[in-house]
Design an enzyme around this catalytic site. Structure first.
Site, PDB file in Angstrom:
ATOM      1  N   ASN A   1      -5.568   6.281   7.679  1.00 47.94           N
ATOM      2  CA  ASN A   1      -5.306   6.076   9.039  1.00 47.94           C
ATOM      3  C   ASN A   1      -6.207   4.785   9.377  1.00 47.94           C
ATOM      4  O   ASN A   1      -6.101   4.184  10.524  1.00 47.94           O
ATOM      5  CB  ASN A   1      -6.092   7.007   9.860  1.00 47.94           C
ATOM      6  N   TYR A   2      -6.696   3.961   8.306  1.00 47.00           N
ATOM      7  CA  TYR A   2      -7.271   2.265   8.499  1.00 47.00           C
ATOM      8  C   TYR A   2      -6.088   1.697   7.876  1.00 47.00           C
ATOM      9  O   TYR A   2      -6.565   1.158   6.841  1.00 47.00           O
ATOM     10  CB  TYR A   2      -8.502   2.404   7.850  1.00 47.00           C
ATOM     11  N   ARG A   3      -4.875   1.624   8.004  1.00 53.44           N
ATOM     12  CA  ARG A   3      -3.809   0.929   7.466  1.00 53.44           C
ATOM     13  C   ARG A   3      -4.271  -0.337   7.082  1.00 53.44           C
ATOM     14  O   ARG A   3      -4.820  -1.043   7.890  1.00 53.44           O
ATOM     15  CB  ARG A   3      -2.527   0.981   8.263  1.00 53.44           C
TER      16      ARG A   3
END
Length: 551
Positions: free
Chosen positions: A479-481
């Protein structure tokens, strides 16, 4: 598909209707993509739920407002960033279903947005494929809380702050263990795992999902029973935009005490920040599971001086009263020097708001606005730490932070319940043995002008940290691409190339995700720069599959 199947009653009528449908979908070359899409929607849609007011083109006065509404990273809103042909904001689940069917039939690439927090803008920008459209779920935000059942059905376009408020509205002693930032859209948030301040007590948001509804690549709406356990496993941590469009989650509510205690204690370099931070690494993952202490690290000005220092802010939530908290801290982390005056006893909902950064006198109703308090030009990266970083390593880190204009680091402790899950229980593999997760950020305000300088700085910082973080693979949070890790190419989602980031986000779970993707979306309808690739399927197999879809 049921409607289409009942229409095809005889061979002759089948052929006539098939020709009519193909000509309708193909349309004249002069027709715009939007017109084609509208005609297709008209063919498949429930007439009782009009969709015409839900489509925004660049010619529409509201287009930019809709596009910008939930986008977090301003880097992807600059004029040079690719823009969608139009934005479709479904009003019903069936709209999402026909949106998938029509984008597939028209051969137009789609992106799906629930909260707009994607760090690389993948939910609203396509760097590798044009034209594209956005299906924005912002109008699908119903929340139905059932306290007797200890559960809630939540729609994908709702923010996690709205979910928290609706739970609080029904009960003071129920909560949900998910995000710290209250404007996160629950659709994408939970697909990546969803960590928060109660993760050490109850695990991730994804660990507390009971059921889901999803639109698959064929336009079918599936729940847990009809999708099967493999796909249900994949959507709870396998990242968004690969397996379908999430419509609903059914979440399990967890008990919270009436009294929750919060505190923030800040230590600068001049106040032994290095020694205390070093000690935190040993304490925070092993302390009482009711206590979550994260560290927010950034440069700050020194009073009456021109130089800057580093501040480390210990920002905490404790599921209990201050007396018990002080006892825990005295036994396990006396180095921080926590006092009664540092502590604030409050309710669970107010503790959530405190961690999210709202002023103490803010009413909980603000959560219903679903608005982000964070919009910046930024670049982010992440790491997981399995062995304490020595003080010398920390001192080198501080030096590098002082070289950048506006850097930020956040350390989130693991341990507790997170150690009780195996790496394969969900696609999210960062479990037992993880001490904490690091989030690196650099923020700026001058748009594209100096972006390369800031991006170069964070890449160098990331290189510096290599000896101190997880290895083989060097793990990162999906979710922290981070597109620095690798990305798919247009019409080429190679399994071999995708392992460069797939193994980093999912470790050994990546292979299982690929197998599930190949089964549920072999044509790769749901794709983006870091989507899960299907294994290559032969052209003949795809043609056969398409022909069978008309049967």
């Amino acid at each position: 598909r049921t409607q289409t199947k009942t229409m095809f009653s005889s061979p002759s009528s089948n052929l006539a209707i098939l020709i009519l449908l193909i000509s309708t979908i193909s349309l004249a070359k002069s027709a715009s993509l939007e017109e084609n899409f509208v005609q297709c929607l008209s063919f498949y849609s429930d007439k009782a739920a009009p969709f015409y007011a839900a489509i925004y083109t660049p010619n529409n006065a509201s287009f930019n407002n809709i596009l910008n509404s939930s986008a977090q990273n301003l880097r992807y809103l600059v004029p040079s960033a690719p823009k969608p042909e139009f934005i479709f904001t479904p009003l019903t689940d069936s709209h999402v279903k026909v949106g998938v069917i029509c984008s597939k039939k028209l051969g137009v690439h789609l992106r799906v947005r629930s909260g707009g927090h994607d760090y690389e803008g993948l939910s609203y920008v396509s760097e590798i494929e044009t034209p594209f459209i956005i299906i924005d779920l912002a109008k699908l935000r119903d929340i139905n809380v059932d306290i007797e059942d200890n559960s809630a059905w939540i729609q994908a376009g709702a923010t996690i702050g709205e979910v928290y408020y609706r739970i609080h509205e029904k009960s003071e002693v129920h909560g949900f263990p998910a995000g710290l930032c209250t404007s996160l859209g629950v659709g994408g948030h939970i697909t990546g795992g969803a960590y928060g301040s109660m993760m050490r007590k109850y695990g991730l948001g994804a660990d507390n999902v009971l059921d889901a509804k999803i639109v698959n690549a064929n336009g079918d709406i599936l729940d847990r029973k009809s999708m099967g356990e493999e796909l249900f496993w994949a959507i709870r941590g396998g990242g968004g935009g690969s397996f379908g469009i999430l419509l609903w989650w059914k979440i399990k509510l967890v008990p919270v005490p009436k009294t929750v205690t919060v505190f923030t204690v800040t230590k600068s370099l001049e106040q032994d920040a290095s020694k205390i931070a070093h000690r935190w690494q040993e304490v925070a993952p092993n302390i009482d599971e009711n206590l979550f202490i994260r560290v927010i690290i950034q440069p700050a000005s020194v009073a009456n001086k021109t130089q800057r220092t580093i501040t480390t802010s210990y920002n905490a939530q404790f599921l209990g009263d201050s007396e018990k908290l002080l006892q825990v801290m005295k036994e396990s982390f006396p180095e921080l020097g926590l006092t009664k005056q540092d502590c604030m006893e409050t309710s669970w909902i107010k503790s959530v708001m405190y961690i999210a950064g709202f002023p103490n006198d803010t009413p909980p109703e603000v959560l219903l606005q679903g608005k982000s308090t964070f919009k910046n030009y930024f670049k982010a990266k992440s790491d997981f730490v399995r062995e304490s970083i020595p003080e010398t390593g920390l001192q080198g880190l501080w030096q590098r932070l002082l070289e950048e204009d506006s850097p930020l680091m956040i350390w989130n402790p693991y341990g507790g319940m997170m150690n009780n899950f195996s790496e394969s229980d969900s696609p999210f593999p960062h479990r037992n043995g993880t001490l904490y997760k690091i989030q690196y950020l650099t923020l700026w305000q001058d748009g594209d002008k100096n972006a390369p300088k800031h991006v170069d700085w964070i890449r160098k910082l990331y290189n510096y940290m290599t000896p101190y973080v997880s290895k083989f693979p060097r793990e990162a949070y999906v979710n922290y691409r981070d597109l620095d890790l690798g990305m798919n190419k247009k019409n080429d989602t190679s399994f071999i190339q995708a392992t460069s980031w797939g193994n980093v986000y999912f470790k050994d779970n990546f292979n299982r995700l690929v197998k599930i993707k190949t089964k549920v979306d072999p044509e790769n309808v749901f794709r983006h720069e870091q989507s899960i690739p299907p294994l290559q399927v032969s052209t003949m197999q795809l043609k056969d599959k398409k022909s069978k879809s008309w049967e």
